[in-house]
Design a protein around this motif. Structure first.
Motif, PDB file in Angstrom:
ATOM      1  N   PHE A  28     -24.763  37.796  48.730  1.00 37.79           N
ATOM      2  CA  PHE A  28     -24.567  37.660  47.280  1.00 37.79           C
ATOM      3  C   PHE A  28     -25.108  36.295  46.847  1.00 37.79           C
ATOM      4  O   PHE A  28     -24.726  35.257  47.405  1.00 37.79           O
ATOM      5  CB  PHE A  28     -23.086  37.758  46.922  1.00 37.79           C
ATOM      6  N   THR A  43     -23.248  39.603  39.866  1.00 39.13           N
ATOM      7  CA  THR A  43     -23.311  40.874  40.575  1.00 39.13           C
ATOM      8  C   THR A  43     -23.645  42.001  39.603  1.00 39.13           C
ATOM      9  O   THR A  43     -22.906  42.972  39.472  1.00 39.13           O
ATOM     10  CB  THR A  43     -21.980  41.184  41.300  1.00 39.13           C
ATOM     11  N   TYR A  78     -18.617  49.488  46.106  1.00 40.16           N
ATOM     12  CA  TYR A  78     -20.068  49.370  46.131  1.00 40.16           C
ATOM     13  C   TYR A  78     -20.612  50.760  46.400  1.00 40.16           C
ATOM     14  O   TYR A  78     -20.233  51.398  47.388  1.00 40.16           O
ATOM     15  CB  TYR A  78     -20.489  48.418  47.262  1.00 40.16           C
TER      16      TYR A  78
ATOM     17  N   MET B   1     -27.667  44.949  51.260  1.00 40.55           N
ATOM     18  CA  MET B   1     -26.659  45.154  50.201  1.00 40.55           C
ATOM     19  C   MET B   1     -27.130  44.447  48.933  1.00 40.55           C
ATOM     20  O   MET B   1     -27.428  43.263  48.965  1.00 40.55           O
ATOM     21  CB  MET B   1     -25.323  44.565  50.670  1.00 40.55           C
ATOM     22  N   GLU B   2     -27.232  45.187  47.861  1.00 37.89           N
ATOM     23  CA  GLU B   2     -27.556  44.552  46.589  1.00 37.89           C
ATOM     24  C   GLU B   2     -26.339  43.754  46.111  1.00 37.89           C
ATOM     25  O   GLU B   2     -25.205  44.138  46.386  1.00 37.89           O
ATOM     26  CB  GLU B   2     -27.868  45.610  45.518  1.00 37.89           C
ATOM     27  N   PRO B   3     -26.562  42.673  45.411  1.00 34.86           N
ATOM     28  CA  PRO B   3     -25.406  41.944  44.864  1.00 34.86           C
ATOM     29  C   PRO B   3     -24.840  42.677  43.652  1.00 34.86           C
ATOM     30  O   PRO B   3     -25.197  42.379  42.512  1.00 34.86           O
ATOM     31  CB  PRO B   3     -25.990  40.581  44.492  1.00 34.86           C
ATOM     32  N   ARG B   4     -24.015  43.640  43.904  1.00 33.06           N
ATOM     33  CA  ARG B   4     -23.495  44.438  42.789  1.00 33.06           C
ATOM     34  C   ARG B   4     -22.080  44.900  43.096  1.00 33.06           C
ATOM     35  O   ARG B   4     -21.775  45.316  44.205  1.00 33.06           O
ATOM     36  CB  ARG B   4     -24.400  45.641  42.513  1.00 33.06           C
TER      37      ARG B   4
END
Lengths: 143, 143
Positions: A28, A43, A78, B1-4
């Motif tokens: 992140f 995010t 997620y 992993m996307e930052p979401r």
């Protein structure tokens, strides 16, 4: 009130440890360092923040209890793009200091997923379903 | 992993009561009804969900404890556009079944805000600061 959730703040026992987990572990992005006392991650539409748990309780009210049960009553989710991504993220989380709470599996509502907890026990579900649609910016389409 | 962070799910004791609070009280839009067993609100980039707390714990693992302390270790934040909006939202929340935990006041970091809790004790900070900037879609600019 606009229908918006701007920031989700997780109370943590050790800001450095959580920074390592979320920034260096899960990837992140943030420009903050633990020395700043609080970490913000952009995010995608919402912001995830890390803040010492005792200070977070005190921020609510000076006498607000900071003791926590294992179950917070809150889960973060997620939504992965594939079953492989689900498995990869759960494995990554376990490797960097998280705990696998629920191994990836078929779920009763038709999806596929599992749970990990972060170093403070905050619960993340990682799930995939071809029923979920994404908006162009990566957010979910909620119907 | 996307930052979401796609979904934040709050465990609730009474889905109908929480639906009334968030949908009819705070005005969060949804096409779901309590009969569907889960409520999703599109909240600008992230999704806020309501789900029975005992089922949420069970969703993590069959034997996961569902008992919760008063402090969850998680706070949700709404960033208002003005001090007046802060006061209005805190007053609204108290009127519709929430509890004022911290009256609106000047905050140590330069902002102005307070906290309310929803009918299950989930904590919302409502704050304003002219240091916060918004993106065109209403999300915060995180630096």
């Amino acid at each position: 009130m606009e229908p918006r959730l701007h920031i989700v703040t997780l109370g943590v026992a050790d800001l450095e440890r959580s920074y390592q987990f979320y920034h260096h572990g899960l990837g992140f992005p943030t420009t903050r360092k633990p020395e700043s006392g609080i970490i913000f991650f952009q995010t995608g539409g919402a912001c995830l923040a890390l803040y010492p748990a005792d200070k977070l309780a005190e921020d609510v009210a000076p006498d607000f209890p900071s003791a926590r049960s294992r179950f917070s009553g809150v889960t973060l989710a997620y939504v992965a793009r594939s079953k492989d991504e689900v498995r990869d993220i759960l494995a990554l989380a376990a490797r960097i200091g998280g705990k696998l709470e629920k191994p990836a599996q078929d779920l009763f509502w038709g999806g596929y997923g599992g749970y990990f907890s972060d170093p403070d026990g905050h619960l993340w579900e990682v799930a995939y379903s071809d029923a979920w649609k994404f908006q162009p910016d990566g957010a979910l389409v909620i119907e």
